[in-house]
Scaffold this motif. Structure first.
Motif, PDB file in Angstrom:
ATOM      1  N   THR A  90      42.160 -12.765 -85.263  1.00  0.00           N
ATOM      2  CA  THR A  90      42.442 -13.115 -86.417  1.00  0.00           C
ATOM      3  C   THR A  90      41.295 -14.041 -86.464  1.00  0.00           C
ATOM      4  OG1 THR A  90      43.948 -14.363 -87.732  1.00  0.00           O
ATOM      5  CG2 THR A  90      43.958 -15.086 -85.372  1.00  0.00           C
ATOM      6  N   PHE A  91      41.397 -14.867 -87.668  1.00  0.00           N
ATOM      7  CA  PHE A  91      40.351 -16.009 -88.110  1.00  0.00           C
ATOM      8  C   PHE A  91      40.271 -17.133 -86.803  1.00  0.00           C
ATOM      9  CE2 PHE A  91      40.384 -15.242 -92.767  1.00  0.00           C
ATOM     10  CZ  PHE A  91      39.810 -14.007 -92.511  1.00  0.00           C
ATOM     11  N   ALA A  92      39.322 -17.800 -86.379  1.00  0.00           N
ATOM     12  CA  ALA A  92      39.215 -18.632 -85.456  1.00  0.00           C
ATOM     13  C   ALA A  92      40.192 -19.903 -85.887  1.00  0.00           C
ATOM     14  CB  ALA A  92      37.774 -19.203 -85.529  1.00  0.00           C
ATOM     15  N   VAL A 117      39.457 -12.437 -79.601  1.00  0.00           N
ATOM     16  CA  VAL A 117      38.406 -12.239 -80.507  1.00  0.00           C
ATOM     17  C   VAL A 117      38.628 -12.993 -81.871  1.00  0.00           C
ATOM     18  CG1 VAL A 117      36.375 -10.739 -80.970  1.00  0.00           C
ATOM     19  CG2 VAL A 117      37.485 -10.431 -78.680  1.00  0.00           C
ATOM     20  N   ALA A 118      37.994 -14.068 -82.136  1.00  0.00           N
ATOM     21  CA  ALA A 118      38.268 -14.701 -83.588  1.00  0.00           C
ATOM     22  C   ALA A 118      37.312 -14.664 -84.300  1.00  0.00           C
ATOM     23  CB  ALA A 118      38.641 -16.129 -83.114  1.00  0.00           C
ATOM     24  N   THR A 119      37.349 -13.912 -85.468  1.00  0.00           N
ATOM     25  CA  THR A 119      36.138 -13.900 -86.552  1.00  0.00           C
ATOM     26  C   THR A 119      36.222 -15.304 -87.531  1.00  0.00           C
ATOM     27  OG1 THR A 119      37.495 -12.702 -88.119  1.00  0.00           O
ATOM     28  CG2 THR A 119      36.212 -11.665 -86.398  1.00  0.00           C
ATOM     29  N   VAL A 172      39.633 -14.735 -72.062  1.00  0.00           N
ATOM     30  CA  VAL A 172      38.444 -14.805 -72.607  1.00  0.00           C
ATOM     31  C   VAL A 172      38.493 -15.270 -74.082  1.00  0.00           C
ATOM     32  CG1 VAL A 172      36.334 -13.713 -73.177  1.00  0.00           C
ATOM     33  CG2 VAL A 172      37.623 -13.144 -71.098  1.00  0.00           C
ATOM     34  N   TYR A 173      37.642 -16.027 -74.620  1.00  0.00           N
ATOM     35  CA  TYR A 173      37.593 -16.291 -76.196  1.00  0.00           C
ATOM     36  C   TYR A 173      36.226 -15.907 -76.556  1.00  0.00           C
ATOM     37  CZ  TYR A 173      37.424 -18.733 -80.450  1.00  0.00           C
ATOM     38  OH  TYR A 173      37.187 -19.063 -81.699  1.00  0.00           O
ATOM     39  N   VAL A 174      36.283 -15.126 -77.487  1.00  0.00           N
ATOM     40  CA  VAL A 174      34.743 -14.665 -78.110  1.00  0.00           C
ATOM     41  C   VAL A 174      34.969 -14.982 -79.600  1.00  0.00           C
ATOM     42  CG1 VAL A 174      33.296 -12.940 -78.420  1.00  0.00           C
ATOM     43  CG2 VAL A 174      34.782 -12.653 -76.642  1.00  0.00           C
ATOM     44  N   ARG A 175      33.958 -16.038 -79.866  1.00  0.00           N
ATOM     45  CA  ARG A 175      33.542 -16.414 -81.174  1.00  0.00           C
ATOM     46  C   ARG A 175      32.790 -15.547 -82.385  1.00  0.00           C
ATOM     47  NH1 ARG A 175      30.685 -21.602 -84.150  1.00  0.00           N
ATOM     48  NH2 ARG A 175      32.419 -22.660 -84.844  1.00  0.00           N
TER      49      ARG A 175
END
Length: 324
Positions: A90-92, A117-119, A172-175
């Motif tokens: 979803t959104f960050a 994975v946040a956009t 894991v968090y990916v920005r």
């Protein structure tokens, strides 16, 4: 230098601009074809996060949870206990803000194998304004014990980072972002979790510029500005905020006179915070942090916002000269 690699000397690759979120969506489909254990959760934003590509290819493995980010994270944590590898998008602002308690409790405490994975992170979200420009996510995520935190710089690195996240055991968090970023890596670049990369070495060794995400591209341009004034700048790209490549940073810091960090995030808590915390203990030296300074974002064109908040090559060059 142990732990470091040199890649893409000179920086930008042909002036190409690529979408990190498109690279994410395409990589999800590739991984879906390679492994039946990958599932994807989204909070009614699949078109924006590009998980819609996976939904189209594998509808039976895609779950639209609606505007219920907390429940989505909890469901993904539960699913991970069955052996599947859930990707949550979803959104960050929503992934790390609204759902923070559930990321901490359901994913972090149990060390579940969930990939968030946040956009739409950072100022380059643009016209959506301060409510949606998440500038605190790196700080929030790196504070969770056991969480790996990644901020890729371009589409090529995003593809590799998503694959690395899938292979990694643990949260894991990916920005990722909304806007397209310049391509800075050559095709032979290889991303590794926990490894920083020297993008531009300098014989002068006056200042070390450290970036992540868009910050690395800005540092590369700043190095050109400094070189024109006879100041030698080495550019270090640190896509992994946690675990941070302390060994490479320390080795380079010891051979330079000052350090400047650059990120599209609050100047404290993210990359600048990591570097400041480590160097204050291991090797105190002049340090400047280029980023957002204790402010919220606002609506505007991405390039105008970066200029207004002082996240530009000129700002990095000025910070370097100030530190020296």
């Amino acid at each position: 230098m142990a732990g470091a690699e040199t890649a893409g000397v000179g920086g930008k690759v042909g002036g190409v601009m690529d979408s990190l979120r498109d690279a994410y969506g395409d990589t999800l489909v590739e991984l879906g074809n390679e492994g039946a254990n990958l599932v994807v959760f989204d909070a009614d934003l699949a078109g924006s996060t590009r998980t819609s590509k996976f939904a189209k290819a594998f509808p039976e493995r895609f779950f639209n949870m609606g505007a219920a980010e907390q429940g989505m994270v909890a469901a993904a944590a539960g699913a991970s206990t069955t052996g599947v590898v859930p990707f949550v998008s979803t959104f960050a602002m929503f992934a790390t803000g609204r759902a923070y308690e559930f990321v901490r409790q359901a994913v972090g405490v149990g060390h579940q194998n969930v990939k968030i994975v946040a956009t739409h992170a950072g100022l380059t979200v643009g016209e959506d304004g301060g409510t949606h420009q998440c500038l605190e996510d790196l700080a929030l995520m790196r504070m969770i014990p056991g969480m790996t935190v990644i901020s890729p710089a371009d589409a090529l690195e995003t593809r590799q980072a998503i694959r690395a996240a899938y292979a990694h055991q643990g949260p894991v968090y990916v920005r990722l972002t909304r806007d397209k970023f310049p391509r800075i890596h050559a095709e032979d670049y290889r991303f590794q979790i926990g490894k920083a990369v020297v993008m531009r070495p300098s014989a002068g060794k006056d200042v070390l510029l450290v970036g992540c995400g868009l910050g690395t591209s800005i540092c590369l341009d700043a190095a050109d500005l400094l070189a024109a004034e006879g100041i030698g700048a080495t550019v270090l790209h640190s896509p992994t905020i946690k675990p941070f490549d302390r060994e490479t940073l320390l080795a380079l810091a010891k051979t330079h006179k000052a350090v400047v960090t650059c990120e599209e995030h609050q100047s404290h808590g993210g990359l600048g915070g990591v570097v400041a915390e480590f160097l204050s203990e291991a090797h105190p030296m002049p340090l400047r942090r280029v980023g957002v300074h204790d402010q919220f974002g606002q609506s505007g064109k991405p390039e105008k916002l970066l200029e207004a908040y002082g996240i530009t090559p000129q700002a990095v060059a000025a910070a370097a000269k100030g530190a020296l």
